[in-house]
Design a protein around this motif. Structure first.
Motif, PDB file in Angstrom:
ATOM      1  N   PRO A   1       0.818  -1.219   0.000  1.00  0.00           N
ATOM      2  CA  PRO A   1       0.000   0.000   0.000  1.00  0.00           C
ATOM      3  C   PRO A   1       0.852   1.270   0.000  1.00  0.00           C
ATOM      4  O   PRO A   1       0.472   2.267  -0.613  1.00  0.00           O
ATOM      5  CB  PRO A   1      -0.812  -0.121   1.296  1.00  0.00           C
ATOM      6  CG  PRO A   1      -0.866  -1.594   1.571  1.00  0.00           C
ATOM      7  CD  PRO A   1       0.444  -2.143   1.073  1.00  0.00           C
ATOM      8  N   LYS A   2       2.000   1.230   0.649  1.00  0.00           N
ATOM      9  CA  LYS A   2       2.888   2.401   0.666  1.00  0.00           C
ATOM     10  C   LYS A   2       3.363   2.745  -0.749  1.00  0.00           C
ATOM     11  O   LYS A   2       3.363   3.911  -1.150  1.00  0.00           O
ATOM     12  CB  LYS A   2       4.082   2.130   1.578  1.00  0.00           C
ATOM     13  CG  LYS A   2       5.043   3.296   1.694  1.00  0.00           C
ATOM     14  CD  LYS A   2       6.188   2.967   2.631  1.00  0.00           C
ATOM     15  CE  LYS A   2       7.158   4.139   2.717  1.00  0.00           C
ATOM     16  NZ  LYS A   2       8.296   3.840   3.584  1.00  0.00           N
ATOM     17  N   LEU A   3       3.749   1.725  -1.516  1.00  0.00           N
ATOM     18  CA  LEU A   3       4.165   1.964  -2.903  1.00  0.00           C
ATOM     19  C   LEU A   3       2.999   2.469  -3.749  1.00  0.00           C
ATOM     20  O   LEU A   3       3.168   3.353  -4.587  1.00  0.00           O
ATOM     21  CB  LEU A   3       4.748   0.693  -3.514  1.00  0.00           C
ATOM     22  CG  LEU A   3       6.137   0.278  -3.044  1.00  0.00           C
ATOM     23  CD1 LEU A   3       6.485  -1.106  -3.555  1.00  0.00           C
ATOM     24  CD2 LEU A   3       7.178   1.285  -3.495  1.00  0.00           C
ATOM     25  N   VAL A   4       1.829   1.917  -3.519  1.00  0.00           N
ATOM     26  CA  VAL A   4       0.651   2.355  -4.284  1.00  0.00           C
ATOM     27  C   VAL A   4       0.332   3.822  -3.984  1.00  0.00           C
ATOM     28  O   VAL A   4       0.035   4.597  -4.887  1.00  0.00           O
ATOM     29  CB  VAL A   4      -0.565   1.451  -3.999  1.00  0.00           C
ATOM     30  CG1 VAL A   4      -1.819   1.987  -4.681  1.00  0.00           C
ATOM     31  CG2 VAL A   4      -0.285   0.023  -4.456  1.00  0.00           C
ATOM     32  N   ARG A   5       0.437   4.221  -2.706  1.00  0.00           N
ATOM     33  CA  ARG A   5       0.162   5.615  -2.341  1.00  0.00           C
ATOM     34  C   ARG A   5       1.164   6.579  -2.978  1.00  0.00           C
ATOM     35  O   ARG A   5       0.859   7.745  -3.204  1.00  0.00           O
ATOM     36  CB  ARG A   5       0.178   5.779  -0.816  1.00  0.00           C
ATOM     37  CG  ARG A   5      -1.069   5.253  -0.135  1.00  0.00           C
ATOM     38  CD  ARG A   5      -1.158   5.669   1.320  1.00  0.00           C
ATOM     39  NE  ARG A   5      -0.052   5.191   2.113  1.00  0.00           N
ATOM     40  CZ  ARG A   5      -0.002   4.012   2.733  1.00  0.00           C
ATOM     41  NH1 ARG A   5      -1.031   3.175   2.635  1.00  0.00           N
ATOM     42  NH2 ARG A   5       1.049   3.656   3.438  1.00  0.00           N
ATOM     43  N   ALA A   6       2.356   6.084  -3.291  1.00  0.00           N
ATOM     44  CA  ALA A   6       3.382   6.937  -3.896  1.00  0.00           C
ATOM     45  C   ALA A   6       3.189   7.108  -5.406  1.00  0.00           C
ATOM     46  O   ALA A   6       3.863   7.932  -6.023  1.00  0.00           O
ATOM     47  CB  ALA A   6       4.772   6.357  -3.620  1.00  0.00           C
ATOM     48  N   LEU A   7       2.268   6.361  -5.996  1.00  0.00           N
ATOM     49  CA  LEU A   7       2.018   6.461  -7.435  1.00  0.00           C
ATOM     50  C   LEU A   7       1.298   7.769  -7.756  1.00  0.00           C
ATOM     51  O   LEU A   7       0.584   8.312  -6.916  1.00  0.00           O
ATOM     52  CB  LEU A   7       1.149   5.285  -7.904  1.00  0.00           C
ATOM     53  CG  LEU A   7       1.752   3.901  -7.809  1.00  0.00           C
ATOM     54  CD1 LEU A   7       0.678   2.841  -8.087  1.00  0.00           C
ATOM     55  CD2 LEU A   7       2.918   3.748  -8.770  1.00  0.00           C
ATOM     56  N   PRO A   8       1.452   8.249  -8.990  1.00  0.00           N
ATOM     57  CA  PRO A   8       0.625   9.387  -9.399  1.00  0.00           C
ATOM     58  C   PRO A   8      -0.849   9.027  -9.176  1.00  0.00           C
ATOM     59  O   PRO A   8      -1.245   7.874  -9.413  1.00  0.00           O
ATOM     60  CB  PRO A   8       0.934   9.542 -10.889  1.00  0.00           C
ATOM     61  CG  PRO A   8       2.272   8.894 -11.071  1.00  0.00           C
ATOM     62  CD  PRO A   8       2.339   7.780 -10.066  1.00  0.00           C
ATOM     63  N   PRO A   9      -1.672   9.958  -8.716  1.00  0.00           N
ATOM     64  CA  PRO A   9      -3.062   9.638  -8.354  1.00  0.00           C
ATOM     65  C   PRO A   9      -3.852   8.912  -9.444  1.00  0.00           C
ATOM     66  O   PRO A   9      -4.580   7.968  -9.146  1.00  0.00           O
ATOM     67  CB  PRO A   9      -3.680  11.008  -8.046  1.00  0.00           C
ATOM     68  CG  PRO A   9      -2.528  11.871  -7.692  1.00  0.00           C
ATOM     69  CD  PRO A   9      -1.347  11.369  -8.478  1.00  0.00           C
TER      70      PRO A   9
END
Length: 195
Positions: free
Chosen positions: A8-16
């Motif tokens: 989830p941390k990596l996903v949150r770092a993705l462009p929205p």
């Protein structure tokens, strides 16, 4: 539901725009798509999850955020290896996946069937010339867009070749400059998400 391999941390770092699409379709895959080789570390859900990520990252740029194009790429990514029968070449698994996808959409009309996605996955395990010829015959004046989707998807699938070893991805075989620019990212993603 099985846990996703991308944290989830990596996903949150993705462009929205990438993160939103990624979460939606990764969750869909884990909840609804059945795999012929469900425990596969090479062609299973983890691989398809990473391919989904790469396809969306490439697609957001290549197709300027066009939602239909992103949906086609997402559908292709989550279904493309679902009907593998073996880990090797398994030519024809793309066609089997396309048939499964079509049947799934008939049984679940809330998932809008995209013939472009079916064609992309049908030919993802075949050479580019065969795939692009079939796309040209099937899509007429829309063929250039579908061929572009096909190339982006095949590059997204290829970017996950790092899971096969440190020399498994030859950048000379990638079809788009954007994919070549993601090679370092995909190498790190495979290292972070494979056991």
């Amino acid at each position: 539901m099985k846990n996703m391999v991308i944290s989830p941390k990596l996903v949150r770092a993705l462009p929205p725009e990438v993160g939103t699409w990624f979460r939606r379709w990764a969750e869909f895959m884990y909840q609804h798509v059945e795999f012929g080789l469900p425990e596969s570390k090479i062609h299973g859900m983890g691989h398809c999850e990473r391919v989904l990520l790469y396809a969306l990252m490439l697609g957001v740029e290549e197709f300027d955020g066009d939602e239909k194009a992103l949906e086609v790429l997402a559908h292709a990514a989550v279904f493309h290896d679902s009907r593998r029968e073996e880990e090797g070449r398994d030519t024809g698994h793309g066609a089997r996946a396309a048939e499964y996808y079509e049947e799934y959409c008939k049984e679940h009309p809330e998932l809008v069937y995209r013939p472009e996605a079916a064609c992309v996955m049908r030919y993802h395990d075949r050479n580019d010339q065969l795939g692009e010829t079939a796309i040209t015959e099937a899509f007429g004046h829309d063929a250039p867009l579908v061929c572009a989707l096909y190339r982006v998807f095949k590059d997204a699938d290829a970017l996950d070749r790092w899971r096969l070893g440190p020399r498994a991805l030859n950048l000379n075989y990638l079809r788009t400059d954007r994919a070549a620019a993601l090679a370092g990212f995909s190498r790190k993603m495979v290292a972070l998400t494979t056991v």
